[in-house]
Design a protein around this motif. Structure first.
Motif, PDB file in Angstrom:
ATOM      1  N   VAL A  64      25.356 -38.763  -8.138  1.00 16.22           N
ATOM      2  CA  VAL A  64      25.659 -37.528  -7.417  1.00 16.22           C
ATOM      3  C   VAL A  64      24.418 -37.099  -6.656  1.00 16.22           C
ATOM      4  O   VAL A  64      23.292 -37.211  -7.151  1.00 16.22           O
ATOM      5  N   THR A  66      21.737 -34.598  -5.042  1.00 12.56           N
ATOM      6  CA  THR A  66      21.157 -33.303  -5.383  1.00 12.56           C
ATOM      7  C   THR A  66      20.275 -32.862  -4.225  1.00 12.56           C
ATOM      8  O   THR A  66      20.081 -33.597  -3.264  1.00 12.56           O
ATOM      9  N   LEU A  71      20.997 -37.939  -8.596  1.00 13.89           N
ATOM     10  CA  LEU A  71      21.071 -38.067 -10.046  1.00 13.89           C
ATOM     11  C   LEU A  71      21.944 -39.278 -10.327  1.00 13.89           C
ATOM     12  O   LEU A  71      23.028 -39.414  -9.755  1.00 13.89           O
ATOM     13  N   VAL A 201      23.941 -32.145 -13.065  1.00 11.65           N
ATOM     14  CA  VAL A 201      24.657 -31.462 -11.997  1.00 11.65           C
ATOM     15  C   VAL A 201      26.017 -31.057 -12.546  1.00 11.65           C
ATOM     16  O   VAL A 201      26.701 -31.866 -13.182  1.00 11.65           O
ATOM     17  N   ASP A 203      29.934 -29.600 -11.960  1.00 11.36           N
ATOM     18  CA  ASP A 203      31.050 -29.406 -11.050  1.00 11.36           C
ATOM     19  C   ASP A 203      31.513 -27.962 -11.238  1.00 11.36           C
ATOM     20  O   ASP A 203      32.155 -27.625 -12.241  1.00 11.36           O
ATOM     21  N   TYR A 210      29.066 -33.216 -13.731  1.00 17.14           N
ATOM     22  CA  TYR A 210      29.651 -34.112 -12.734  1.00 17.14           C
ATOM     23  C   TYR A 210      29.670 -35.555 -13.214  1.00 17.14           C
ATOM     24  O   TYR A 210      30.649 -36.269 -13.023  1.00 17.14           O
ATOM     25  N   LEU A 220      16.986 -38.081 -12.438  1.00 11.70           N
ATOM     26  CA  LEU A 220      16.697 -37.482 -11.136  1.00 11.70           C
ATOM     27  C   LEU A 220      15.613 -38.278 -10.434  1.00 11.70           C
ATOM     28  O   LEU A 220      14.551 -38.547 -10.996  1.00 11.70           O
TER      29      LEU A 220
END
Length: 309
Positions: A64, A66, A71, A201, A203, A210, A220
């Motif tokens: 995902v 960021t 991430l 992260v 949702d 997420y 990260l």
């Protein structure tokens, strides 16, 4: 000064034509990037992390975006030692760049066995241990979490190989210089830092993490971590006598120069490979231009320059 710039670097007994390496997990097994990157030009690359047996990795979603980074929770998916040896490595024989095999295990014995197996492969120039993995024999605590554990697992790998051994350090510790010193004491030839930072992260629509790995956390990486990673390289390179390889948020030649001035002998390009497959090539070209513009004829002369300011 003439137009020639010497980009070669020495990491003790391990030499590179230039300091630009592609980081593990972002460059596949090297072959995937040949449409974009001339492997004969870059210093080398680190393979996707390898284990003795193939691994399927974590369930999706695995990645995902960021702010200023990404991430990931890939789960160390890889083809395993046998397929790497039989299917991937033969195709790398035609290239001159250094091949650094990143590897990991769930136990000390697996690290040792993997180091021994990789040492039988002539085309493999160096090994990079990922010690950010959970030690299943110790309740899932990361190998990197305790200096004594670091010494134990690195010593086991050191016994199993004569190849140049790099230990990749996790930043998720109180003091990374302590970890680095433990790796050095156990026989590491160099350390690479840093691996990813633990993050999450959510949702917001579903009010759940997420990533689909169960606990919702991932690693990260990207430009967001560069200032922290750079400081760790700066501190560590003055705390140990073995070479340091710097990584974390490197996108440009100037980023690479900062790491070298902070004490890094070489650098690794990671997340940038995802949004620009030619990132390593662009950084390599940029290093030559930067050195010419600043009347630098040998890039090694920049190493640790920030210490003297």
């Amino acid at each position: 000064m003439g137009s020639a710039v010497d980009l070669s670097v020495s990491l003790g007994t391990f030499s590179l034509a230039n300091p630009v390496l592609a980081a593990s997990g972002t460059f596949g097994y090297g072959l995937e990037f040949t449409p974009f990157v001339d492997l004969n030009r870059i210093g080398g690359f680190c393979t996707k992390g390898l284990s003795l047996k193939p691994r399927m990795g974590n369930p999706a979603p695995r990645v995902v975006e960021t702010a200023a980074g990404m991430l990931n929770s890939i789960g160390l998916e890889n083809v395993g030692f046998d397929r790497f040896r039989d299917e991937k490595l033969p195709h790398l024989q035609m290239y001159d760049c250094r091949v650094v095999c990143n590897f990991f295990g769930d136990t000390v014995a697996e690290y040792e066995e993997m180091a021994r197996a990789l040492s039988t492969l002539d085309r493999v120039d160096a090994l990079e241990m990922n010690i950010s993995c959970p030690n299943v024999e110790e309740g899932g605590v990361q190998f990197s979490a305790d200096p004594k554990t670091v010494e134990k697992v690195v010593s086991a790998a050191r016994r199993a190989t004569d190849k140049f051994l790099v230990v990749k350090l996790s930043p998720n510790v109180t003091d990374i210089t302590v970890t680095a010193k433990a790796a050095e004491a156990a026989g590491a030839d160099a350390v690479s830092l840093v691996n990813t930072y633990v993050g999450m992260v959510l949702d917001a629509e579903r009010a759940v993490p997420y990533l689909g790995n169960g606990n919702g956390t991932g690693g990260l990486s990207g430009p967001a971590i560069k200032p922290i990673a750079l400081n760790m390289v700066y501190q560590t390179s003055q705390a140990v006598s073995i070479p340091v390889i710097g990584l974390g948020g490197i996108r440009t030649a100037e980023d690479a120069i900062e790491y070298i001035m902070a004490g890094a002998s070489a650098i690794q390009v990671g997340t940038a490979n995802f949004f620009d497959p030619r990132a390593t090539m662009n950084i390599l070209d940029g290093l030559t231009d930067w050195c010419r513009d600043h009347d630098i004829d040998k890039i090694e002369s920049l190493r640790g320059r920030a210490w003297k300011q």
